[in-house]
Design a protein around this motif. Sequence first.
Motif, PDB file in Angstrom:
ATOM      1  N   ALA A  62       0.742  -1.173  -0.186  1.00 46.28           N
ATOM      2  CA  ALA A  62       0.145   0.014   0.009  1.00 46.28           C
ATOM      3  C   ALA A  62       0.874   1.210  -0.107  1.00 46.28           C
ATOM      4  N   GLY A  63       2.064   1.384   0.888  1.00 46.89           N
ATOM      5  CA  GLY A  63       2.751   2.361   0.812  1.00 46.89           C
ATOM      6  C   GLY A  63       3.534   2.600  -0.594  1.00 46.89           C
ATOM      7  N   ALA A  64       3.971   1.469  -1.177  1.00 48.68           N
ATOM      8  CA  ALA A  64       4.585   1.762  -2.457  1.00 48.68           C
ATOM      9  C   ALA A  64       3.604   2.062  -3.469  1.00 48.68           C
ATOM     10  N   SER A  65       2.419   1.636  -3.355  1.00 47.64           N
ATOM     11  CA  SER A  65       1.345   1.954  -4.366  1.00 47.64           C
ATOM     12  C   SER A  65       1.156   3.664  -4.293  1.00 47.64           C
ATOM     13  N   ARG A  66       0.967   4.229  -2.943  1.00 49.80           N
ATOM     14  CA  ARG A  66       1.049   5.428  -2.726  1.00 49.80           C
ATOM     15  C   ARG A  66       2.036   6.340  -3.701  1.00 49.80           C
ATOM     16  N   VAL A  67       3.400   5.899  -3.364  1.00 48.61           N
ATOM     17  CA  VAL A  67       4.373   6.542  -4.063  1.00 48.61           C
ATOM     18  C   VAL A  67       4.353   6.550  -5.596  1.00 48.61           C
ATOM     19  N   LEU A  68       3.907   5.307  -6.098  1.00 47.64           N
ATOM     20  CA  LEU A  68       3.708   5.225  -7.751  1.00 47.64           C
ATOM     21  C   LEU A  68       2.694   5.990  -8.119  1.00 47.64           C
ATOM     22  N   ALA A  69       1.424   6.201  -7.066  1.00 51.88           N
ATOM     23  CA  ALA A  69       0.353   7.303  -7.546  1.00 51.88           C
ATOM     24  C   ALA A  69       1.139   8.533  -7.656  1.00 51.88           C
ATOM     25  N   ARG A  70       1.773   8.898  -6.851  1.00 56.26           N
ATOM     26  CA  ARG A  70       2.279  10.197  -6.669  1.00 56.26           C
ATOM     27  C   ARG A  70       3.203  10.694  -8.019  1.00 56.26           C
ATOM     28  N   GLY A 127       2.775   9.746 -10.845  1.00 54.62           N
ATOM     29  CA  GLY A 127       1.923  10.123 -11.953  1.00 54.62           C
ATOM     30  C   GLY A 127       1.931   8.901 -13.064  1.00 54.62           C
ATOM     31  N   VAL A 128       2.152   7.638 -12.619  1.00 54.68           N
ATOM     32  CA  VAL A 128       2.251   6.707 -13.598  1.00 54.68           C
ATOM     33  C   VAL A 128       0.824   6.530 -14.119  1.00 54.68           C
ATOM     34  N   SER A 129       0.648   5.702 -15.312  1.00 54.66           N
ATOM     35  CA  SER A 129      -0.908   5.597 -15.841  1.00 54.66           C
ATOM     36  C   SER A 129      -1.261   4.081 -15.443  1.00 54.66           C
ATOM     37  N   MET A 130      -0.390   3.101 -15.089  1.00 53.28           N
ATOM     38  CA  MET A 130      -0.426   2.103 -14.680  1.00 53.28           C
ATOM     39  C   MET A 130       0.600   1.338 -14.082  1.00 53.28           C
ATOM     40  N   PHE A 131       0.249   0.483 -13.265  1.00 53.51           N
ATOM     41  CA  PHE A 131       1.242  -0.419 -12.386  1.00 53.51           C
ATOM     42  C   PHE A 131       0.718  -1.676 -11.997  1.00 53.51           C
ATOM     43  N   ASN A 132       1.675  -2.407 -11.600  1.00 56.98           N
ATOM     44  CA  ASN A 132       1.041  -3.887 -11.192  1.00 56.98           C
ATOM     45  C   ASN A 132       1.865  -4.368  -9.864  1.00 56.98           C
ATOM     46  N   ALA A 136      -3.373  -2.148  -2.399  1.00 59.29           N
ATOM     47  CA  ALA A 136      -2.589  -1.526  -3.506  1.00 59.29           C
ATOM     48  C   ALA A 136      -3.674  -0.711  -4.249  1.00 59.29           C
ATOM     49  N   ALA A 137      -4.879  -1.256  -4.610  1.00 56.21           N
ATOM     50  CA  ALA A 137      -5.889  -0.645  -5.262  1.00 56.21           C
ATOM     51  C   ALA A 137      -6.650   0.852  -4.557  1.00 56.21           C
ATOM     52  N   GLU A 138      -6.737   0.519  -3.392  1.00 57.50           N
ATOM     53  CA  GLU A 138      -7.399   1.489  -2.483  1.00 57.50           C
ATOM     54  C   GLU A 138      -6.162   2.572  -2.222  1.00 57.50           C
ATOM     55  N   ALA A 139      -5.098   2.471  -1.991  1.00 53.61           N
ATOM     56  CA  ALA A 139      -3.769   3.198  -1.649  1.00 53.61           C
ATOM     57  C   ALA A 139      -3.672   3.992  -2.890  1.00 53.61           C
ATOM     58  N   MET A 148      -3.849  13.961  -4.769  1.00 54.01           N
ATOM     59  CA  MET A 148      -2.957  14.822  -5.359  1.00 54.01           C
ATOM     60  C   MET A 148      -3.470  15.413  -6.823  1.00 54.01           C
ATOM     61  N   GLY A 149      -4.972  15.158  -6.765  1.00 52.40           N
ATOM     62  CA  GLY A 149      -5.246  15.737  -8.212  1.00 52.40           C
ATOM     63  C   GLY A 149      -4.935  15.051  -9.394  1.00 52.40           C
ATOM     64  N   LEU A 150      -4.641  13.957  -9.328  1.00 50.70           N
ATOM     65  CA  LEU A 150      -4.154  13.041 -10.460  1.00 50.70           C
ATOM     66  C   LEU A 150      -5.141  11.921 -10.923  1.00 50.70           C
ATOM     67  N   PRO A 151      -5.076  11.719 -12.181  1.00 48.74           N
ATOM     68  CA  PRO A 151      -5.796  10.722 -12.561  1.00 48.74           C
ATOM     69  C   PRO A 151      -5.562   9.204 -11.946  1.00 48.74           C
ATOM     70  N   PRO A 152      -6.411   8.548 -11.408  1.00 52.44           N
ATOM     71  CA  PRO A 152      -5.908   7.381 -10.820  1.00 52.44           C
ATOM     72  C   PRO A 152      -5.337   6.268 -12.002  1.00 52.44           C
ATOM     73  N   PRO A 153      -4.300   5.664 -11.508  1.00 51.67           N
ATOM     74  CA  PRO A 153      -3.648   4.567 -12.374  1.00 51.67           C
ATOM     75  C   PRO A 153      -4.310   3.471 -12.377  1.00 51.67           C
ATOM     76  N   LEU A 154      -4.210   2.571 -13.277  1.00 52.78           N
ATOM     77  CA  LEU A 154      -4.877   1.481 -13.445  1.00 52.78           C
ATOM     78  C   LEU A 154      -3.855   0.612 -12.854  1.00 52.78           C
ATOM     79  N   VAL A 155      -4.440  -0.451 -12.121  1.00 51.18           N
ATOM     80  CA  VAL A 155      -3.901  -1.573 -11.153  1.00 51.18           C
ATOM     81  C   VAL A 155      -4.142  -2.890 -11.717  1.00 51.18           C
ATOM     82  N   LEU A 156      -3.101  -3.510 -12.020  1.00 46.91           N
ATOM     83  CA  LEU A 156      -3.014  -4.823 -12.660  1.00 46.91           C
ATOM     84  C   LEU A 156      -2.497  -5.809 -11.816  1.00 46.91           C
ATOM     85  N   ALA A 157      -2.799  -7.099 -11.769  1.00 48.37           N
ATOM     86  CA  ALA A 157      -2.306  -8.092 -11.309  1.00 48.37           C
ATOM     87  C   ALA A 157      -1.664  -9.136 -12.212  1.00 48.37           C
TER      88      ALA A 157
END
Length: 242
Positions: A73-81, A83-88, A101-104, A112-121
């Motif tokens: 979850a903590g890593a997912s917050r960093v990746l969202a900041r 501004g990536v469009s997608m991560f897994n 991961a998805a919620e964070a 941050m006012g950014l579009p939410p990244p797509l989260v894949l498994a």
Amino acid sequence: MEGIRERLIVALDVDEASRACRLAECLAPWVGMFKVGMQLFYGQGPAVVEALRRTGARVFLDLKLHDIPRTVAGASRVLARLGVSMFNVHAAGGAEMMRAAAEAAREEAAAMGLPPPLVLAVTVLTSIDQEAFARELGFGGRISEKVVAWALLARECGLDGVVASAREAAAIRQSCGPDFLIVTPGIRPAGAPAGDQKRVATPAEALKAGATHLVVGRPVTEAADPVEAVKGLLAEIKDSWG
């Protein structure tokens, strides 16, 4: 051509940020997204994502997060900041980890006012064949059964889709419905060598099976003319889609 190019993701499996940015800049008119994997990210750090985004590129950060839910979850917050469009994340991490991961990521992007990244498994790597799946990893049953089970779990956890071989795409599409993303690595143009991949497919085969995105690396980045290589792939995609 716009709808077609959005389906193509080029993997920037290179060592240097400068080369990655040059590739992104020259391929941008023909590519929907660029994948940054472990090789580039671990060598260059978050700055390479920022540099690519300054070129206007959309980034799929392929780090396959797999740890306890709090850490992921903590890593997912960093990746969202970033501004990536997608991560897994890796589906083997389980339901609690995937939900975290998805919620964070969505909470952080909103803050941050950014579009939410797509989260894949990530399901089963395309470098794994049935023999290795059973003998080395110790799983029973077929690869396709495990992939579909993990895809269903990812959907239940609120993820946007999965990373899976094109060989399992049809079964995933049937089980998970029309809106679930299926990102397929191991894509090779017709007649190209498989390299170290075991479960590969051509663009036409992947799309017909239900893939939404195609990930291509070496056939583009190691080509004498990467732009012409991408144009050839787009022609294959157009023929199979249209």
